[in-house]
Design a protein around this motif. Structure first.
Motif, PDB file in Angstrom:
ATOM      1  N   GLY A  18      -3.979  -5.117 -22.372  1.00 27.47           N
ATOM      2  CA  GLY A  18      -5.205  -4.957 -21.157  1.00 27.47           C
ATOM      3  C   GLY A  18      -6.291  -3.946 -21.077  1.00 27.47           C
ATOM      4  N   SER A  19      -7.469  -4.293 -20.928  1.00 24.83           N
ATOM      5  CA  SER A  19      -8.533  -3.979 -20.550  1.00 24.83           C
ATOM      6  C   SER A  19      -8.117  -3.151 -18.919  1.00 24.83           C
ATOM      7  N   GLY A  20      -6.613  -3.079 -18.490  1.00 23.06           N
ATOM      8  CA  GLY A  20      -6.869  -2.336 -16.858  1.00 23.06           C
ATOM      9  C   GLY A  20      -6.211  -3.428 -16.324  1.00 23.06           C
ATOM     10  N   PRO A  21      -5.206  -2.724 -15.795  1.00 16.29           N
ATOM     11  CA  PRO A  21      -4.498  -1.217 -15.505  1.00 16.29           C
ATOM     12  C   PRO A  21      -3.782  -2.019 -17.134  1.00 16.29           C
ATOM     13  N   SER A  22      -3.716  -0.171 -18.355  1.00 20.30           N
ATOM     14  CA  SER A  22      -4.070  -0.430 -19.129  1.00 20.30           C
ATOM     15  C   SER A  22      -2.658   0.563 -20.155  1.00 20.30           C
ATOM     16  N   ARG A  23      -2.577   0.443 -21.299  1.00 19.09           N
ATOM     17  CA  ARG A  23      -1.574   1.458 -21.627  1.00 19.09           C
ATOM     18  C   ARG A  23      -1.290   2.778 -21.523  1.00 19.09           C
ATOM     19  N   VAL A  24       0.007   2.957 -20.957  1.00 17.11           N
ATOM     20  CA  VAL A  24       0.069   4.155 -20.716  1.00 17.11           C
ATOM     21  C   VAL A  24       1.003   4.825 -21.635  1.00 17.11           C
ATOM     22  N   ARG A  25       0.882   5.943 -22.013  1.00 17.10           N
ATOM     23  CA  ARG A  25       1.845   7.304 -23.420  1.00 17.10           C
ATOM     24  C   ARG A  25       3.135   7.023 -23.453  1.00 17.10           C
ATOM     25  N   LEU A  26       3.983   7.300 -23.791  1.00  8.86           N
ATOM     26  CA  LEU A  26       5.094   7.398 -23.088  1.00  8.86           C
ATOM     27  C   LEU A  26       5.127   8.805 -22.927  1.00  8.86           C
ATOM     28  N   GLN A  27       4.453   9.655 -23.234  1.00  7.14           N
ATOM     29  CA  GLN A  27       4.260  11.168 -23.332  1.00  7.14           C
ATOM     30  C   GLN A  27       3.803  11.502 -22.015  1.00  7.14           C
ATOM     31  N   GLN A  28       2.993  10.319 -20.924  1.00  4.59           N
ATOM     32  CA  GLN A  28       2.486  10.726 -19.518  1.00  4.59           C
ATOM     33  C   GLN A  28       4.664  10.495 -19.004  1.00  4.59           C
ATOM     34  N   PHE A  29       4.899   9.779 -18.927  1.00  4.86           N
ATOM     35  CA  PHE A  29       5.935   9.465 -18.687  1.00  4.86           C
ATOM     36  C   PHE A  29       7.469  10.589 -18.559  1.00  4.86           C
ATOM     37  N   ASP A  30       7.104  11.026 -20.355  1.00  2.00           N
ATOM     38  CA  ASP A  30       7.494  12.291 -20.095  1.00  2.00           C
ATOM     39  C   ASP A  30       7.663  13.817 -19.436  1.00  2.00           C
ATOM     40  N   ASP A  31       6.132  13.672 -18.935  1.00  2.08           N
ATOM     41  CA  ASP A  31       5.478  14.732 -18.004  1.00  2.08           C
ATOM     42  C   ASP A  31       5.582  14.067 -16.028  1.00  2.08           C
ATOM     43  N   PHE A 195      -7.928   6.248 -19.554  1.00  3.72           N
ATOM     44  CA  PHE A 195      -6.762   7.631 -18.968  1.00  3.72           C
ATOM     45  C   PHE A 195      -6.365   7.234 -18.669  1.00  3.72           C
ATOM     46  N   GLY A 196      -5.260   5.628 -18.627  1.00  4.34           N
ATOM     47  CA  GLY A 196      -4.037   5.597 -18.988  1.00  4.34           C
ATOM     48  C   GLY A 196      -3.031   6.019 -17.374  1.00  4.34           C
ATOM     49  N   SER A 197      -3.996   5.791 -16.683  1.00  4.66           N
ATOM     50  CA  SER A 197      -3.209   6.176 -15.095  1.00  4.66           C
ATOM     51  C   SER A 197      -2.782   4.249 -14.481  1.00  4.66           C
ATOM     52  N   ASP A 198      -2.648   4.990 -12.873  1.00  6.21           N
ATOM     53  CA  ASP A 198      -2.688   3.714 -12.132  1.00  6.21           C
ATOM     54  C   ASP A 198      -4.375   3.717 -11.429  1.00  6.21           C
ATOM     55  N   GLY A 199      -3.949   2.656 -10.770  1.00  8.34           N
ATOM     56  CA  GLY A 199      -5.468   2.190 -10.090  1.00  8.34           C
ATOM     57  C   GLY A 199      -5.343   3.080  -8.980  1.00  8.34           C
ATOM     58  N   GLY A 200      -6.459   2.875  -7.586  1.00  6.78           N
ATOM     59  CA  GLY A 200      -6.175   3.738  -6.114  1.00  6.78           C
ATOM     60  C   GLY A 200      -6.898   4.956  -6.469  1.00  6.78           C
ATOM     61  N   LEU A 201      -7.687   5.571  -7.110  1.00  5.44           N
ATOM     62  CA  LEU A 201      -8.174   7.387  -7.220  1.00  5.44           C
ATOM     63  C   LEU A 201      -9.930   6.177  -7.545  1.00  5.44           C
ATOM     64  N   TRP A 202     -10.861   7.090  -7.063  1.00  7.04           N
ATOM     65  CA  TRP A 202     -11.428   7.940  -8.047  1.00  7.04           C
ATOM     66  C   TRP A 202     -12.404   8.945  -8.242  1.00  7.04           C
ATOM     67  N   LEU A 203     -12.943   8.746  -9.336  1.00  9.81           N
ATOM     68  CA  LEU A 203     -13.713  10.121  -9.587  1.00  9.81           C
ATOM     69  C   LEU A 203     -15.005   9.637  -9.778  1.00  9.81           C
ATOM     70  N   LEU A 253       0.383  11.228 -14.236  1.00  9.73           N
ATOM     71  CA  LEU A 253       0.028  10.507 -15.765  1.00  9.73           C
ATOM     72  C   LEU A 253      -1.417  10.820 -15.808  1.00  9.73           C
ATOM     73  N   LEU A 254      -3.049  11.161 -15.168  1.00 11.25           N
ATOM     74  CA  LEU A 254      -3.908  11.030 -15.004  1.00 11.25           C
ATOM     75  C   LEU A 254      -4.103  12.402 -16.058  1.00 11.25           C
ATOM     76  N   GLU A 255      -3.232  13.535 -15.337  1.00 10.37           N
ATOM     77  CA  GLU A 255      -2.942  14.882 -15.833  1.00 10.37           C
ATOM     78  C   GLU A 255      -2.729  15.583 -17.461  1.00 10.37           C
TER      79      GLU A 255
END
Ligand code: PLP
Length: 369
Positions: A18-31, A195-203, A253-255
């Motif tokens: 997908g072009s967003g939301p998009s792939r989140v790596r499994l390691q991000q869920f482990d963290d 950045f493979g996070s969820d929506g709702g933030l801006w940087l 997820l972002l970190e």
């Protein structure tokens, strides 16, 4: 249901394109699981969550090797909220905006605020790109870096050196495409793409000149709603906090993703990876006479969102339906374009080998419809 079955050995290991939301790596869920008790479900005003925000701000600063005086801001609301915040807190009198798709169009619409002069809109049709140019009386030049709705990407360079700000919507480019931050005053994005996070933030990465502008407008008599106040965002970001409660899981997820990018080799590494994925797909398009790149001019073809026009004889809707039955999802075109098209997100988390497998699967189905 169709009766086309794609052989299992052709399928990508992960079917999320997908072009967003998009792939989140499994390691991000482990963290995230590692933080289940220590961070998730704890107060955002206390050190655990603040350390997470601090790590994100430092990680982004490292990723972009920030020039002297640049800062990383983070707040709630996503890039859509940033458009309104910019209209209240960055544009002094008049913006020039580049519109070559849905998202550039949304900023242009926001810039029609009644307290500003009507924006100078530079428009190009979807599939091409509009470039900004120095103009009299303009104090903010705004463009998307990558127009996610069409897959057109433009080079980033400062437009004018007369004190006007160059403001870039990098929502789908940031973390996937190199950019010289010194050529921008504000490089802002939501984190649900590379950045493979969820929506709702801006940087936003902001220059000293942008900080000065934010301070000056905040001190003027212009009414600015608190939630959209960039001066507030500066104050809170410097304390590694947000005005109101953030989604702590999204921060985690972002970190994880920013840390991964820096460990792998930083912006050069992600840029090379997305370039490899997209190059492979554009070369594949060239080899199939029923497919064509939607973005005709090669210099504007995105390396993170590849849009593929299909011949009338090939029904894109049927291809995406068959692929979905096989776990390959979200390569439908941007809904408002209404084209017989596929759109593939080749963001940082996507393995180039998976993109090659996806291309094989598309061809397999197209040739059997
Ligand atoms: C280039 C661009 N800008 C802005 C947005 C809006 O972001 P959000 O939905 O986080 O407000 C998007 C969303 O896809 C986007 O692709």
């Amino acid at each position: 249901m169709t009766d086309i079955r794609i052989p299992a050995d052709l399928l990508p290991l992960d079917g999320r394109f997908g072009s967003g939301p998009s792939r989140v790596r499994l390691q991000q869920f482990d963290d995230l699981t590692d933080r289940a008790v220590t961070v998730i479900g704890t107060s955002h005003r206390q050190p655990a969550v603040k350390r997470l925000v601090g790590a994100i701000r430092e990680g982004i600063a490292d990723l972009y090797r920030l020039p002297e005086g640049y800062e990383v801001l983070l707040a709630n609301g996503g890039a859509s909220a940033f458009w309104d915040a910019a209209v209240f807190g960055l544009v002094e009198r008049r913006a020039q905006t580049a519109v070559f798709g849905e998202f550039g169009g949304k900023f242009a619409k926001a810039a029609r605020a009644p307290w500003l002069e009507a924006p100078d809109v530079r428009e190009a049709e979807a599939g091409s790109a509009a470039l900004l140019e120095p103009a009299e009386g303009v104090d903010v030049y705004a463009t998307p870096h990558n127009e996610t709705s069409t897959g057109a990407m433009v080079p980033i360079r400062r437009v004018a050196d007369d004190g006007a700000l160059t403001v870039v919507d990098a929502t789908s480019a940031a973390g996937g495409v190199s950019a010289d931050i010194a050529e921008t005053d504000v490089y802002y994005f939501s984190p649900q793409k590379n950045f493979g996070s969820d929506g709702g933030l801006w940087l936003a990465i902001v220059s000293p000149r942008a900080l000065e502008r934010i301070g000056r407008i905040a001190a003027s008599d212009r009414y600015i709603p608190e939630f959209l106040s960039l001066a507030n965002a500066v104050d809170n970001s410097r304390k590694d906090q947000t005005l109101n409660t953030p989604a702590v899981a999204s921060l985690s997820l972002l970190e994880s993703q920013v840390r991964w990018m820096n460990e792998q080799g930083g912006l050069d590494w992600v840029d090379a990876r997305t370039a490899e994925s997209s190059r492979g797909l554009y070369e594949w398009i060239d080899r199939h006479d029923w497919a064509a790149p939607f973005v005709r001019e090669p210099e504007y073809r995105s390396q993170v969102v590849v849009t593929i026009d299909l011949d009338d004889a090939i029904d894109g809707g049927r291809i995406t339906a068959v692929l979905r039955e096989h776990g390959i999802v979200d390569i439908e075109p941007y809904r408002k374009l209404g084209r017989n098209q596929l759109r593939v997100g080749t963001f940082a988390s996507v393995d180039p080998a998976d993109v090659a497998s996806l291309a094989d699967c598309i061809a397999y189905v197209a040739e059997r419809l």
